[in-house]
Structure formats: structure tokens, C-alpha cells
Design a protein around this motif. Structure first.
Motif, PDB file in Angstrom:
ATOM      1  N   ALA A   2       4.212 -11.774 -14.740  1.00 45.08           N
ATOM      2  CA  ALA A   2       3.160 -11.467 -15.690  1.00 45.08           C
ATOM      3  C   ALA A   2       2.973  -9.955 -15.748  1.00 45.08           C
ATOM      4  CB  ALA A   2       1.857 -12.156 -15.261  1.00 45.08           C
ATOM      5  N   ASP A   3       2.351  -9.494 -16.835  1.00 45.12           N
ATOM      6  CA  ASP A   3       2.096  -8.068 -16.982  1.00 45.12           C
ATOM      7  C   ASP A   3       1.113  -7.593 -15.929  1.00 45.12           C
ATOM      8  OD1 ASP A   3       3.754  -8.015 -19.167  1.00 45.12           O
ATOM      9  OD2 ASP A   3       2.125  -8.334 -20.614  1.00 45.12           O
ATOM     10  N   GLU A   4       1.205  -6.289 -15.608  1.00 44.07           N
ATOM     11  CA  GLU A   4       0.298  -5.703 -14.632  1.00 44.07           C
ATOM     12  C   GLU A   4      -1.121  -5.703 -15.187  1.00 44.07           C
ATOM     13  OE1 GLU A   4      -0.125  -1.612 -11.980  1.00 44.07           O
ATOM     14  OE2 GLU A   4       1.663  -2.029 -13.177  1.00 44.07           O
ATOM     15  N   LEU A   5      -2.097  -5.962 -14.326  1.00 44.80           N
ATOM     16  CA  LEU A   5      -3.486  -6.003 -14.751  1.00 44.80           C
ATOM     17  C   LEU A   5      -3.948  -4.618 -15.190  1.00 44.80           C
ATOM     18  CD1 LEU A   5      -5.045  -8.228 -11.934  1.00 44.80           C
ATOM     19  CD2 LEU A   5      -4.487  -8.905 -14.264  1.00 44.80           C
ATOM     20  N   SER A   6      -4.691  -4.579 -16.283  1.00 45.93           N
ATOM     21  CA  SER A   6      -5.277  -3.320 -16.735  1.00 45.93           C
ATOM     22  C   SER A   6      -6.730  -3.285 -16.299  1.00 45.93           C
ATOM     23  CB  SER A   6      -5.171  -3.194 -18.251  1.00 45.93           C
ATOM     24  OG  SER A   6      -5.849  -4.266 -18.888  1.00 45.93           O
ATOM     25  N   GLN A   7      -7.198  -2.113 -15.925  1.00 44.41           N
ATOM     26  CA  GLN A   7      -8.535  -1.980 -15.350  1.00 44.41           C
ATOM     27  C   GLN A   7      -9.242  -0.763 -15.932  1.00 44.41           C
ATOM     28  OE1 GLN A   7     -10.519  -1.559 -10.862  1.00 44.41           O
ATOM     29  NE2 GLN A   7      -8.420  -2.262 -11.141  1.00 44.41           N
ATOM     30  N   VAL A   8     -10.554  -0.865 -16.097  1.00 43.34           N
ATOM     31  CA  VAL A   8     -11.358   0.262 -16.544  1.00 43.34           C
ATOM     32  C   VAL A   8     -12.403   0.564 -15.472  1.00 43.34           C
ATOM     33  CG1 VAL A   8     -12.912  -1.289 -17.838  1.00 43.34           C
ATOM     34  CG2 VAL A   8     -12.895   1.161 -18.354  1.00 43.34           C
ATOM     35  N   HIS A   9     -12.488   1.830 -15.100  1.00 39.98           N
ATOM     36  CA  HIS A   9     -13.557   2.267 -14.201  1.00 39.98           C
ATOM     37  C   HIS A   9     -14.708   2.695 -15.106  1.00 39.98           C
ATOM     38  CE1 HIS A   9     -14.972   3.462 -10.222  1.00 39.98           C
ATOM     39  NE2 HIS A   9     -15.590   4.449 -10.848  1.00 39.98           N
ATOM     40  N   ARG A  13     -22.047   5.242 -19.723  1.00 35.72           N
ATOM     41  CA  ARG A  13     -22.341   4.598 -21.005  1.00 35.72           C
ATOM     42  C   ARG A  13     -21.802   3.175 -21.036  1.00 35.72           C
ATOM     43  NH1 ARG A  13     -19.904   4.245 -26.217  1.00 35.72           N
ATOM     44  NH2 ARG A  13     -21.478   3.896 -27.828  1.00 35.72           N
ATOM     45  N   GLN A  14     -20.589   2.989 -20.559  1.00 31.24           N
ATOM     46  CA  GLN A  14     -19.991   1.652 -20.590  1.00 31.24           C
ATOM     47  C   GLN A  14     -20.771   0.658 -19.746  1.00 31.24           C
ATOM     48  OE1 GLN A  14     -16.003   2.836 -19.397  1.00 31.24           O
ATOM     49  NE2 GLN A  14     -15.185   2.293 -21.416  1.00 31.24           N
ATOM     50  N   ILE A  15     -21.211   1.079 -18.564  1.00 34.62           N
ATOM     51  CA  ILE A  15     -21.910   0.125 -17.707  1.00 34.62           C
ATOM     52  C   ILE A  15     -23.297  -0.191 -18.262  1.00 34.62           C
ATOM     53  CG2 ILE A  15     -23.044   1.720 -16.063  1.00 34.62           C
ATOM     54  CD1 ILE A  15     -22.002  -0.221 -13.843  1.00 34.62           C
ATOM     55  N   LEU A  56     -20.533  -7.440 -30.335  1.00 36.47           N
ATOM     56  CA  LEU A  56     -19.125  -7.052 -30.347  1.00 36.47           C
ATOM     57  C   LEU A  56     -18.979  -5.600 -30.792  1.00 36.47           C
ATOM     58  CD1 LEU A  56     -17.426 -10.253 -31.809  1.00 36.47           C
ATOM     59  CD2 LEU A  56     -16.892  -9.200 -29.603  1.00 36.47           C
ATOM     60  N   ARG A  57     -19.774  -5.201 -31.766  1.00 40.81           N
ATOM     61  CA  ARG A  57     -19.721  -3.805 -32.207  1.00 40.81           C
ATOM     62  C   ARG A  57     -20.183  -2.862 -31.105  1.00 40.81           C
ATOM     63  NH1 ARG A  57     -21.696  -6.220 -36.990  1.00 40.81           N
ATOM     64  NH2 ARG A  57     -23.837  -5.543 -36.532  1.00 40.81           N
ATOM     65  N   GLN A  58     -21.203  -3.281 -30.343  1.00 41.88           N
ATOM     66  CA  GLN A  58     -21.657  -2.456 -29.225  1.00 41.88           C
ATOM     67  C   GLN A  58     -20.565  -2.309 -28.172  1.00 41.88           C
ATOM     68  OE1 GLN A  58     -24.824  -0.914 -29.270  1.00 41.88           O
ATOM     69  NE2 GLN A  58     -24.616  -1.690 -31.358  1.00 41.88           N
ATOM     70  N   LEU A  59     -19.890  -3.410 -27.870  1.00 45.62           N
ATOM     71  CA  LEU A  59     -18.793  -3.366 -26.902  1.00 45.62           C
ATOM     72  C   LEU A  59     -17.631  -2.523 -27.427  1.00 45.62           C
ATOM     73  CD1 LEU A  59     -18.809  -7.123 -25.802  1.00 45.62           C
ATOM     74  CD2 LEU A  59     -19.419  -5.172 -24.352  1.00 45.62           C
ATOM     75  N   ALA A  60     -17.375  -2.609 -28.724  1.00 48.83           N
ATOM     76  CA  ALA A  60     -16.295  -1.826 -29.316  1.00 48.83           C
ATOM     77  C   ALA A  60     -16.619  -0.335 -29.273  1.00 48.83           C
ATOM     78  CB  ALA A  60     -16.052  -2.271 -30.758  1.00 48.83           C
ATOM     79  N   ASP A  61     -17.866   0.019 -29.573  1.00 46.33           N
ATOM     80  CA  ASP A  61     -18.272   1.427 -29.528  1.00 46.33           C
ATOM     81  C   ASP A  61     -18.112   2.010 -28.124  1.00 46.33           C
ATOM     82  OD1 ASP A  61     -18.862   1.435 -32.209  1.00 46.33           O
ATOM     83  OD2 ASP A  61     -21.024   1.166 -31.949  1.00 46.33           O
ATOM     84  N   ALA A  62     -18.238   1.142 -27.107  1.00 42.10           N
ATOM     85  CA  ALA A  62     -18.092   1.588 -25.715  1.00 42.10           C
ATOM     86  C   ALA A  62     -16.641   1.546 -25.239  1.00 42.10           C
ATOM     87  CB  ALA A  62     -18.957   0.729 -24.800  1.00 42.10           C
ATOM     88  N   GLY A  63     -15.730   1.106 -26.104  1.00 40.73           N
ATOM     89  CA  GLY A  63     -14.323   1.078 -25.737  1.00 40.73           C
ATOM     90  C   GLY A  63     -13.925  -0.103 -24.872  1.00 40.73           C
ATOM     91  N   LEU A  64     -14.712  -1.179 -24.906  1.00 37.86           N
ATOM     92  CA  LEU A  64     -14.420  -2.346 -24.067  1.00 37.86           C
ATOM     93  C   LEU A  64     -13.715  -3.470 -24.832  1.00 37.86           C
ATOM     94  CD1 LEU A  64     -17.761  -2.404 -22.057  1.00 37.86           C
ATOM     95  CD2 LEU A  64     -15.518  -1.623 -21.253  1.00 37.86           C
ATOM     96  N   VAL A  65     -13.869  -3.506 -26.147  1.00 34.31           N
ATOM     97  CA  VAL A  65     -13.148  -4.466 -26.987  1.00 34.31           C
ATOM     98  C   VAL A  65     -12.625  -3.726 -28.215  1.00 34.31           C
ATOM     99  CG1 VAL A  65     -14.632  -6.373 -26.232  1.00 34.31           C
ATOM    100  CG2 VAL A  65     -15.106  -5.232 -28.411  1.00 34.31           C
ATOM    101  N   TRP A  88     -16.535  -0.276 -10.699  1.00 33.04           N
ATOM    102  CA  TRP A  88     -17.500   0.817 -10.662  1.00 33.04           C
ATOM    103  C   TRP A  88     -17.917   1.065  -9.226  1.00 33.04           C
ATOM    104  CZ3 TRP A  88     -18.707  -4.084 -12.407  1.00 33.04           C
ATOM    105  CH2 TRP A  88     -19.677  -4.782 -11.684  1.00 33.04           C
ATOM    106  N   GLN A  89     -18.458   2.243  -8.996  1.00 34.40           N
ATOM    107  CA  GLN A  89     -19.037   2.596  -7.703  1.00 34.40           C
ATOM    108  C   GLN A  89     -20.428   3.162  -7.962  1.00 34.40           C
ATOM    109  OE1 GLN A  89     -15.958   5.266  -6.174  1.00 34.40           O
ATOM    110  NE2 GLN A  89     -15.317   3.689  -4.732  1.00 34.40           N
ATOM    111  N   ARG A  90     -21.387   2.723  -7.178  1.00 32.45           N
ATOM    112  CA  ARG A  90     -22.760   3.158  -7.422  1.00 32.45           C
ATOM    113  C   ARG A  90     -22.915   4.671  -7.344  1.00 32.45           C
ATOM    114  NH1 ARG A  90     -27.323  -0.958  -5.171  1.00 32.45           N
ATOM    115  NH2 ARG A  90     -26.377  -2.924  -5.799  1.00 32.45           N
ATOM    116  N   SER A  91     -22.107   5.305  -6.504  1.00 36.25           N
ATOM    117  CA  SER A  91     -22.232   6.756  -6.342  1.00 36.25           C
ATOM    118  C   SER A  91     -21.868   7.500  -7.626  1.00 36.25           C
ATOM    119  CB  SER A  91     -21.355   7.244  -5.191  1.00 36.25           C
ATOM    120  OG  SER A  91     -19.994   6.902  -5.416  1.00 36.25           O
ATOM    121  N   ASP A  92     -21.170   6.823  -8.566  1.00 36.87           N
ATOM    122  CA  ASP A  92     -20.819   7.468  -9.828  1.00 36.87           C
ATOM    123  C   ASP A  92     -22.055   7.733 -10.693  1.00 36.87           C
ATOM    124  OD1 ASP A  92     -18.139   7.339  -9.161  1.00 36.87           O
ATOM    125  OD2 ASP A  92     -17.812   5.456 -10.232  1.00 36.87           O
ATOM    126  N   TYR A  93     -23.133   7.018 -10.406  1.00 41.59           N
ATOM    127  CA  TYR A  93     -24.291   7.063 -11.303  1.00 41.59           C
ATOM    128  C   TYR A  93     -25.532   7.644 -10.623  1.00 41.59           C
ATOM    129  CZ  TYR A  93     -21.044   3.518 -13.009  1.00 41.59           C
ATOM    130  OH  TYR A  93     -19.911   2.842 -13.377  1.00 41.59           O
TER     131      TYR A  93
END
Length: 199
Positions: A2-9, A13-15, A56-65, A88-93
Motif C-alpha cells: 500500500a502507499d505510504e501514509l501521509s500525515q499533517v502536523h 489554525r488547522q487544529i 467542508l469549505r472550512q476544512l478546505a480553507d484550512a488545507g485538510l480536504v 500535534w504537540q501541545r508545546s506548539d501552541y
């Protein structure tokens, strides 16, 4: 393979966008079941098309869909998830209180969702074959590690999970919900220091 999993950190804004009960479920459906229309998602999640279209538009604006072009799709708009996993890591925020609160919300959602799935498994396990009853289950361990060792352990486990996710599913394969948590017990409280007041 199978293809390698893609991940977003997740960015702040995204979270913040993802920390919403309908959006998180919509993204979960798109990741687990593939592209869907707003109408299909509304039927699956017992809501209306106006709500799913908006979120869906909100998710798209955030680059998630993203919208997926389909030949002969007519007026129906198909949407797919951009990534298969979020991290995600809490220290990022630290400097973003709203994003920090969103991270807490998402972790709480994960805990509650785990309880729902575990209860579903327990209620239906008697109807499963011996092979599946023995394969499924919950384990817990108590370890004594420092924070660097915990991070190393989690990285190793995640690497194993990703390796198995790339393997071509065998006959009779089913979706498996695998949860991973490392929960440090509260450490000793620091002794309270009295402030010195100059006279």
C-alpha cells in the motif's frame, strides 16, 4: 504494498478548525471511506447538506480536504481528505490559547471515541469468530521512563504501525481502530516558596 501514509502536523489554525464535533467526524469519514459528497456525508452523520457543505469549505480553507474532479459528476461536488493522519504537540501552541484549547478538545474527543468503540466491541464480541475474539482486545502497561525515553518509545511504535499500514491487506481484512496513548502520572508537586517582602 500500500502507499505510504501521509500525515499533517496541525498548525494552530488547522487544529482550531478541526476541533468541532461535525468537522472531526466528516474528516474521519473521508479518511476512512474515501471521497464523499456533502449529501452523502449529511446522510451518514444525520445532519443536513447545508451544514456539511459549510463545514467542508472550512476544512478546505484550512488545507485538510480538497475538491476532487470527477468526470460526469454533474453538479455534485466530491471531496477527499488531503492527509490520512493528523499529529500535534501541545508545546506548539504555547502562545496560542485557542489552539491549545483545541488540542485539549481533540484529545478529549479521542478518549470519548475510544470508549464508544470499546463498548461496541464488547457488546458484539460474542458474535465474532475465535480468531477475531483473540485478535482484538485492550492491553495496558506501567513503565518508568523519562520524557526522552517516552518519545523514543512512541516513535518506535508509530514506525511499526506505519509499516503494517503499508502492507497489502490479507484475505478477510477489516478496518481496525488502533489507539495509542502514553499518559505520565502526575509528578511530585514543587514545594511552595514564600515570597519575600522587603520592608
Amino acid at each position: 504494498m500500500a502507499d505510504e501514509l501521509s500525515q499533517v502536523h496541525l498548525t494552530g489554525r488547522q487544529i482550531r478548525v478541526l476541533a468541532h464535533p461535525l468537522r472531526i467526524r466528516m474528516l474521519g469519514r473521508l479518511r476512512g471511506e474515501g471521497p464523499k459528497t456533502a449529501t452523502q456525508l449529511a446522510e451518514m452523520l444525520n445532519t443536513n447538506t447545508g451544514a456539511t457543505s459549510y463545514h467542508l469549505r472550512q476544512l478546505a480553507d484550512a488545507g485538510l480536504v480538497v475538491e476532487e474532479e470527477r468526470a460526469g459528476g454533474g453538479r455534485q461536488r466530491w471531496w477527499r481528505a488531503v492527509h490520512q493522519l493528523s499529529s500535534w504537540q501541545r508545546s506548539d501552541y504555547t502562545d496560542d490559547p485557542d489552539a491549545a484549547a483545541a488540542a485539549v478538545w481533540l484529545e478529549t474527543f479521542q478518549v470519548n471515541r475510544f470508549v464508544e468503540l470499546a463498548e461496541e466491541w464488547q457488546h458484539g464480541v460474542s458474535a465474532e469468530s475465535d480468531d477475531w475474539r483473540d485478535a482484538g482486545g485492550v492491553s495496558d502497561y506501567l513503565l518508568h521512563l523519562d520524557h526522552t525515553q517516552v518519545r523514543a518509545l512512541m516513535d518506535e511504535i508509530e514506525a511499526v504501525v506505519e509499516r503494517h499500514a503499508r502492507i497489502e491487506p490479507g484475505p478477510g481484512a477489516r478496518p481496525i481502530n488502533l489507539y495509542l496513548a502514553a499518559l505520565p502520572k502526575p509528578g511530585p508537586r514543587q514545594p511552595h516558596k514564600e515570597r519575600e517582602v522587603s520592608s
